[in-house]
Scaffold this motif. Structure first.
Motif, short mmCIF file in Angstrom:
data_model
loop_
_atom_site.label_atom_id
_atom_site.label_comp_id
_atom_site.label_asym_id
_atom_site.label_seq_id
_atom_site.Cartn_x
_atom_site.Cartn_y
_atom_site.Cartn_z
N THR A 71 -19.36 -17.86 -2.01
CA THR A 71 -18.81 -16.66 -1.40
C THR A 71 -18.41 -15.64 -2.45
O THR A 71 -17.94 -15.97 -3.54
CB THR A 71 -17.58 -17.00 -0.53
N TYR A 72 -18.62 -14.37 -2.10
CA TYR A 72 -18.17 -13.23 -2.90
C TYR A 72 -17.34 -12.30 -2.02
O TYR A 72 -17.15 -11.14 -2.35
CB TYR A 72 -19.39 -12.51 -3.51
N ASN A 73 -16.83 -12.85 -0.93
CA ASN A 73 -16.10 -12.06 0.05
C ASN A 73 -14.61 -12.06 -0.26
O ASN A 73 -13.87 -12.96 0.15
CB ASN A 73 -16.35 -12.61 1.47
N LEU A 74 -14.17 -11.05 -0.98
CA LEU A 74 -12.77 -10.96 -1.39
C LEU A 74 -11.86 -10.54 -0.24
O LEU A 74 -10.64 -10.57 -0.39
CB LEU A 74 -12.63 -9.99 -2.56
N LEU A 127 -22.47 -14.55 -9.63
CA LEU A 127 -23.81 -14.42 -9.05
C LEU A 127 -24.76 -13.91 -10.12
O LEU A 127 -24.64 -12.78 -10.60
CB LEU A 127 -23.77 -13.46 -7.86
N ASN A 128 -25.71 -14.75 -10.50
CA ASN A 128 -26.66 -14.38 -11.54
C ASN A 128 -27.99 -15.08 -11.30
O ASN A 128 -28.14 -15.87 -10.36
CB ASN A 128 -26.11 -14.71 -12.93
N LEU A 218 -30.96 -6.94 -5.79
CA LEU A 218 -30.60 -8.02 -4.87
C LEU A 218 -29.14 -8.43 -5.04
O LEU A 218 -28.41 -8.60 -4.05
CB LEU A 218 -31.52 -9.22 -5.12
N VAL A 219 -28.71 -8.58 -6.28
CA VAL A 219 -27.31 -8.96 -6.54
C VAL A 219 -26.37 -7.90 -5.97
O VAL A 219 -25.35 -8.22 -5.34
CB VAL A 219 -27.08 -9.17 -8.05
N GLY A 220 -26.69 -6.63 -6.18
CA GLY A 220 -25.86 -5.57 -5.62
C GLY A 220 -25.78 -5.64 -4.11
O GLY A 220 -24.70 -5.47 -3.52
N ALA A 221 -26.90 -5.92 -3.47
CA ALA A 221 -26.93 -6.00 -2.00
C ALA A 221 -26.09 -7.17 -1.50
O ALA A 221 -25.38 -7.06 -0.49
CB ALA A 221 -28.37 -6.12 -1.51
N ILE A 222 -26.17 -8.31 -2.20
CA ILE A 222 -25.38 -9.48 -1.78
C ILE A 222 -23.89 -9.20 -1.94
O ILE A 222 -23.09 -9.45 -1.04
CB ILE A 222 -25.80 -10.72 -2.58
N ASP A 230 -19.56 -10.47 4.98
CA ASP A 230 -20.40 -11.53 4.43
C ASP A 230 -20.37 -11.42 2.91
O ASP A 230 -19.32 -11.41 2.32
CB ASP A 230 -21.80 -11.50 5.03
N GLY A 231 -21.51 -11.29 2.27
CA GLY A 231 -21.52 -11.37 0.82
C GLY A 231 -21.52 -12.81 0.38
O GLY A 231 -20.68 -13.25 -0.40
N ASN A 232 -22.49 -13.58 0.90
CA ASN A 232 -22.52 -15.02 0.67
C ASN A 232 -23.93 -15.51 0.40
O ASN A 232 -24.91 -14.87 0.78
CB ASN A 232 -22.01 -15.78 1.91
#
Length: 259
Positions: A71-74, A127-128, A218-222, A230-232
């Protein structure tokens, strides 16, 4: 090409069913013959349409899959919750739910609490390219909840009226729109990911469901998927790892619309 998985995706029936369509594609990849109609009927839908990646994950857990969410959902998770091995995520989520009165936060939190009760795992990791390659090389497709607005570099969208079945571009009045896709390939040399997109008329696929996109985009979109809760990354594996098909051997460079 390092990794290219044999994943077939169907067109999503309407604007709100990209999530179930991606989930059904991952199920089919793992040899699970559930129909798209069944998945759409069984996955919980949010008020106003659409779903959350964690709700897709709950459906998979109930079918016996192992599920891991990066998850990247802060808006939901505080990074400090992942600093040590003994943090009780469920307790933190419950405390946050008590302290913040937001409808969508409450819906998402309840879904994550169910996900944890069902045995789902939650990870927080930069995320990389290494993270993406790690799972594709193991033959595991990656279901992404991301920002369609950023991925496509398209105008924001608006529902023109309540009874209208879809969305329309409106750069002035519109809002960022979320979407689900599946990552099914990666080329390390070109830093391109192969995307399976259920939206037939997507701006990147030239009329098809498969296209290449640069890793930075892609990373920016996620990461911007956070704007629609979301952002997962969702990783699903059958109970028996041996049931998973192997990755397809390299067969030259990635080509547009060719999975």
């Amino acid at each position: 090409m390092e990794s290219k998985l044999r994943l077939d995706i169907l067109p999503q029936p309407d604007d709100a069913t990209c999530g179930p369509t991606c989930l059904q594609a991952v199920y089919r990849y793992h040899g699970d013959d559930i129909t798209l109609g069944q998945v759409i009927d069984q996955v919980r839908i949010l008020e106003g349409g659409g779903t959350l990646e964690v709700l897709l994950a709950c459906h998979a857990l109930k079918r016996g899959y192992r599920a891991t969410i990066y998850t990247y959902n802060l808006q939901i998770f505080d990074p400090s919750w992942f600093d040590g091995p003994h943090v009780n995520l469920a307790a933190k989520l419950q405390a946050q739910l008590t302290g913040k009165r937001k409808r969508k936060l409450a819906v998402a939190t309840e879904a994550y609490l169910e996900y944890l009760r069902l045995g789902g795992r939650i990870r927080f990791h930069d995320l990389n390219s290494g993270l993406i390659r790690k799972y594709l090389k193991r033959g595991i497709p990656i279901l992404c909840g991301l920002s369609a607005t950023y991925l496509y570099h398209c105008p924001r969208e608006i529902q023109p009226r309540p009874d209208h079945p879809g969305m329309e571009y409106d750069d002035i009045h519109g809002s960022p729109t979320g979407h689900f896709v599946v990552l099914c390939g990666y080329d390390r040399e070109t830093r391109q990911a192969l995307v399976a997109d259920p939206l037939r008329q997507n701006p990147l696929g030239a009329g098809g469901h498969y296209y290449e996109v640069g890793l930075d985009r892609l990373v920016g979109a996620i990461l911007l998927g956070i704007m629609t809760y979301d952002g997962n990354l969702l990783l699903l594996e059958p109970a028996m790892a041996a049931e998973r098909p192997a990755a397809k051997p390299p067969a030259g460079p990635l080509s547009r619309n060719n999975p």
